[in-house]
Write a protein that holds these residues in place. Structure first.
Motif, short mmCIF file in Angstrom:
data_model
loop_
_atom_site.label_atom_id
_atom_site.label_comp_id
_atom_site.label_asym_id
_atom_site.label_seq_id
_atom_site.Cartn_x
_atom_site.Cartn_y
_atom_site.Cartn_z
N UNK A 152 -11.14 57.80 -134.24
CA UNK A 152 -11.15 57.79 -136.21
C UNK A 152 -12.44 56.75 -136.75
N UNK A 153 -11.97 57.82 -138.01
CA UNK A 153 -13.37 56.86 -139.14
C UNK A 153 -12.61 55.29 -139.51
N UNK A 154 -11.20 55.06 -139.64
CA UNK A 154 -10.69 54.02 -139.81
C UNK A 154 -10.73 53.30 -138.03
N UNK A 155 -10.95 53.73 -137.62
CA UNK A 155 -11.13 53.15 -136.62
C UNK A 155 -13.20 51.55 -136.38
N UNK A 156 -13.65 52.23 -137.16
CA UNK A 156 -14.76 51.04 -138.18
C UNK A 156 -13.82 49.61 -138.41
N UNK A 157 -13.39 49.52 -139.56
CA UNK A 157 -13.06 48.52 -139.83
C UNK A 157 -12.07 47.58 -139.25
N UNK A 158 -11.35 48.25 -138.52
CA UNK A 158 -10.86 47.83 -137.31
C UNK A 158 -11.46 46.96 -136.24
N UNK A 159 -12.32 47.61 -136.05
CA UNK A 159 -13.14 46.93 -134.73
C UNK A 159 -13.84 45.58 -135.44
N UNK A 160 -14.28 45.72 -136.79
CA UNK A 160 -14.95 44.79 -137.77
C UNK A 160 -14.00 43.60 -137.83
N UNK A 161 -12.53 43.55 -137.61
CA UNK A 161 -11.36 42.63 -138.23
C UNK A 161 -11.59 42.28 -136.39
N UNK A 162 -11.32 43.15 -135.72
CA UNK A 162 -11.13 42.05 -134.14
C UNK A 162 -12.79 41.89 -133.83
N UNK A 163 -14.32 41.35 -135.14
CA UNK A 163 -15.30 41.34 -134.33
C UNK A 163 -15.83 42.15 -132.80
N UNK A 166 -18.02 47.97 -131.99
CA UNK A 166 -18.16 49.88 -131.04
C UNK A 166 -19.57 50.42 -131.10
N UNK A 167 -20.77 50.14 -131.00
CA UNK A 167 -21.42 50.69 -130.08
C UNK A 167 -21.82 50.40 -129.16
N UNK A 168 -20.88 49.30 -128.35
CA UNK A 168 -21.35 48.47 -127.22
C UNK A 168 -20.79 49.66 -126.08
#
Length: 168
Positions: A152-163, A166-168
């Motif tokens: 989902x698009x909202x996951x981008x921000x969430x993954x940034x929070x977790x450092x 998402x492209x790995x």
């Protein structure tokens, strides 16, 4: 007359002992295995704050003996409200390896079973025996999750929070 009275008492006592020993052997232990199934919307292969509970999903508990492929016990269940399931397991499976696996998703938009990294064929091992150190009959399985085809698009921000990149 006294000897007839003693024989009656002995007979009654023997019947009581037999009924107690029969009751002890008749009741096999029962256990409850509880767990939850989620839709993992970010494709991270771990349950997180954005994961969505999945009511109506099917799980399977299987126990196997020491010989490869030796299925000794199998039981399926369906998740209810909140994506939670509760399986009633008959018998002690202390000499077996038991695990809960995903069988069927209840959501067409979230039905992939993870198959990468550590999440290849996700399962949760469960110890189902009275000889385990647990003091009750409830066993808790780790949560399991199906994944969406696209995060989902909202996951981008969430993954940034977790450092997490998402492209790995």
């Amino acid at each position: 007359m006294a000897s007839l009275k003693h024989i009656s008492i002995l007979f009654a006592g023997a019947l009581c002992l037999l009924s107690f020993s029969g009751a002890a052997h008749a009741a096999a232990p029962q256990f409850i295995v509880e767990g939850a199934v989620f839709c993992e919307v970010c494709r991270t292969n771990f349950i997180n704050k954005l994961s969505e509970p999945m009511p109506g999903a099917t799980v399977r508990l299987e126990c196997r003996g020491e010989e490869k492929g030796n299925l000794t016990y199998s039981l399926e269940g369906v998740t209810g409200i909140g994506g939670r399931y509760r399986l009633t397991v008959d018998g002690d499976h202390g000499d077996e390896q038991c695990e809960v696996t995903l069988v069927k998703s209840s959501r067409p938009d979230c039905q992939e079973i993870p198959n990468e990294g550590w999440a290849i064929k996700p399962s949760s091992k469960v110890i189902i025996t009275t000889n385990s150190g647990f003091h009750d009959d409830i066993r808790h399985a780790n949560p399991l999750g199906f994944t969406k085809k696209q995060a989902l698009p909202k996951c981008v921000e969430f993954l940034k929070e977790l450092d997490i990149n998402s492209e790995d």
